[in-house]
Scaffold this active site. Structure first.
Site, mmCIF file in Angstrom:
data_model
loop_
_atom_site.group_PDB
_atom_site.id
_atom_site.type_symbol
_atom_site.label_atom_id
_atom_site.label_comp_id
_atom_site.label_asym_id
_atom_site.label_seq_id
_atom_site.Cartn_x
_atom_site.Cartn_y
_atom_site.Cartn_z
ATOM 1 N N GLY A 29 0.921 -1.322 -0.019
ATOM 2 C CA GLY A 29 0.179 0.257 -0.100
ATOM 3 C C GLY A 29 0.887 1.117 -0.151
ATOM 4 O O GLY A 29 2.065 1.238 -0.062
ATOM 5 N N TYR A 66 -8.725 -1.889 4.171
ATOM 6 C CA TYR A 66 -9.767 -1.983 3.201
ATOM 7 C C TYR A 66 -9.989 -0.303 2.837
ATOM 8 O O TYR A 66 -10.495 0.347 3.957
ATOM 9 C CB TYR A 66 -11.054 -2.468 3.465
ATOM 10 N N THR A 125 -7.848 6.604 10.697
ATOM 11 C CA THR A 125 -8.391 7.380 9.761
ATOM 12 C C THR A 125 -9.229 8.594 10.438
ATOM 13 O O THR A 125 -9.866 8.402 11.558
ATOM 14 C CB THR A 125 -9.168 6.900 8.571
ATOM 15 N N ASP A 126 -9.301 9.908 9.482
ATOM 16 C CA ASP A 126 -9.950 10.757 10.036
ATOM 17 C C ASP A 126 -11.484 10.466 9.867
ATOM 18 O O ASP A 126 -12.472 11.299 10.597
ATOM 19 C CB ASP A 126 -9.941 12.263 9.139
ATOM 20 N N TYR A 143 -16.994 2.675 5.909
ATOM 21 C CA TYR A 143 -15.528 2.563 6.063
ATOM 22 C C TYR A 143 -15.053 3.262 7.387
ATOM 23 O O TYR A 143 -14.149 2.797 7.968
ATOM 24 C CB TYR A 143 -15.103 3.375 4.872
ATOM 25 N N TRP A 190 -6.149 12.065 4.285
ATOM 26 C CA TRP A 190 -5.844 12.633 2.848
ATOM 27 C C TRP A 190 -4.479 12.248 2.352
ATOM 28 O O TRP A 190 -3.707 12.977 1.821
ATOM 29 C CB TRP A 190 -5.809 14.101 2.736
#
Length: 294
Positions: A10, A62, A102-103, A126, A151
């Site tokens: 990734g 994911y 994540t945000d 998500y 981001w």
């Protein structure tokens, strides 16, 4: 020091393995989905018990935000079940687990910066799956660091920077969402931040385990991010003409998954505890924008 990196192909995983390869004192075990299915209980336990890493960095995820609205089971398997299995195995061998989040765990309706102590309220599948993964890690492994970021872009994979540069070749004008705000974050800087934490663990420094925010500055809208990308690309002769940009509200660009309007993360805690400064995304693009032309 033996380090296991999951999700090694990734955006963050590639940067991690590249930086770790430069460390002579570290043995790196790089695992992709073919090497290790993190949703397979027996496979995860066997792999980690066989290799006995000192530190595990879980960069597997994911990340198809819109597809997750339909692929709910798969999103939760990778983003929640997988981290839990890794955390349980890490706890068993006494390893430290660094997990990327994540945000999207936040609603995005706060005024001002999101701090680690703010209550999560994900608005998408998500985001829900990533929050479930955070909680699984917290409950299953004592020595854990959860790094929330936002981001993400890099030279590899699909991301906003590469999309904008591709569109600039075929479009004279573009409409870009102007009412969602966040901090663009270079994957290489995320990797460097994680390695700073790795070094602190390796040096047996006192570690305050828990959740940390790490993302880029300055905070901008997607429209402002695109504008900056094109300015740099023109200045570096990567594109000949800058498309005409028009900011549009979110409702004019509907997507299956709801995006946070505010993804601005407060990175003061990680600076205070580890001396890690926010990613300077403009400097990154000024330095290596040519790497995104593919």
């Amino acid at each position: 020091m033996k380090i296991l990196v999951t999700g090694c192909n990734g955006q963050v995983g590639r940067s991690l393995t590249r930086l770790l390869a430069q460390r002579d004192a570290m043995v790196v075990i790089a695992a992709d989905r073919d090497t290790l299915d993190i949703t397979d209980n027996s496979a995860v336990a066997a792999f980690i018990l066989a290799n006995v890493p000192d530190i595990i960095i879980n960069a597997a995820a994911y990340t198809a935000v819109d597809k997750a609205e339909d692929e709910v089971e798969l999103a939760f398997a990778i983003n929640s079940d997988g981290p839990k299995l890794i955390a349980l195995a890490a706890q068993q061998i006494g390893a430290t687990l660094l997990h990327i989040s994540t945000d999207y765990v936040f609603a995005g309706d706060k005024q001002g910066l999101y701090q680690e102590s703010d209550s999560p309220a994900p608005q998408s599948v998500y985001g829900e799956s990533k929050l479930a993964g955070e909680r699984a890690v917290m409950q299953s492994c004592d020595k854990h660091i959860i790094m929330r970021t936002a981001w993400v872009f890099s030279e590899h994979g699909n991301n906003f920077v590469k999309t904008m540069l591709r569109l600039a070749k075929t479009h004279d004008s573009l409409s870009i969402v102007g009412d969602q705000f966040g901090g663009p974050t270079y994957a290489g800087d995320i990797a460097s931040a994680l390695l700073t934490i790795v070094d602190a663990v390796a040096a047996q420094e006192p570690i305050e385990y828990g959740v940390y925010h790490y993302s880029g500055l300055p905070h901008v809208s997607w429209y402002e991010f695109a504008d900056a990308i094109f300015d740099i690309a023109v200045n570096e002769s990567l594109i000949s003409n800058k498309p005409k940009l028009t900011p549009i509200p979110t409702q004019e660009y509907p997507t299956p998954a709801k995006r946070p309007a505010n993804s601005m993360l407060d990175t003061a805690k990680i600076t205070q505890h580890f001396g890690i400064e926010a990613s300077d995304w403009k400097q990154v693009l000024n330095t290596n924008i040519h790497a995104y032309k593919g």
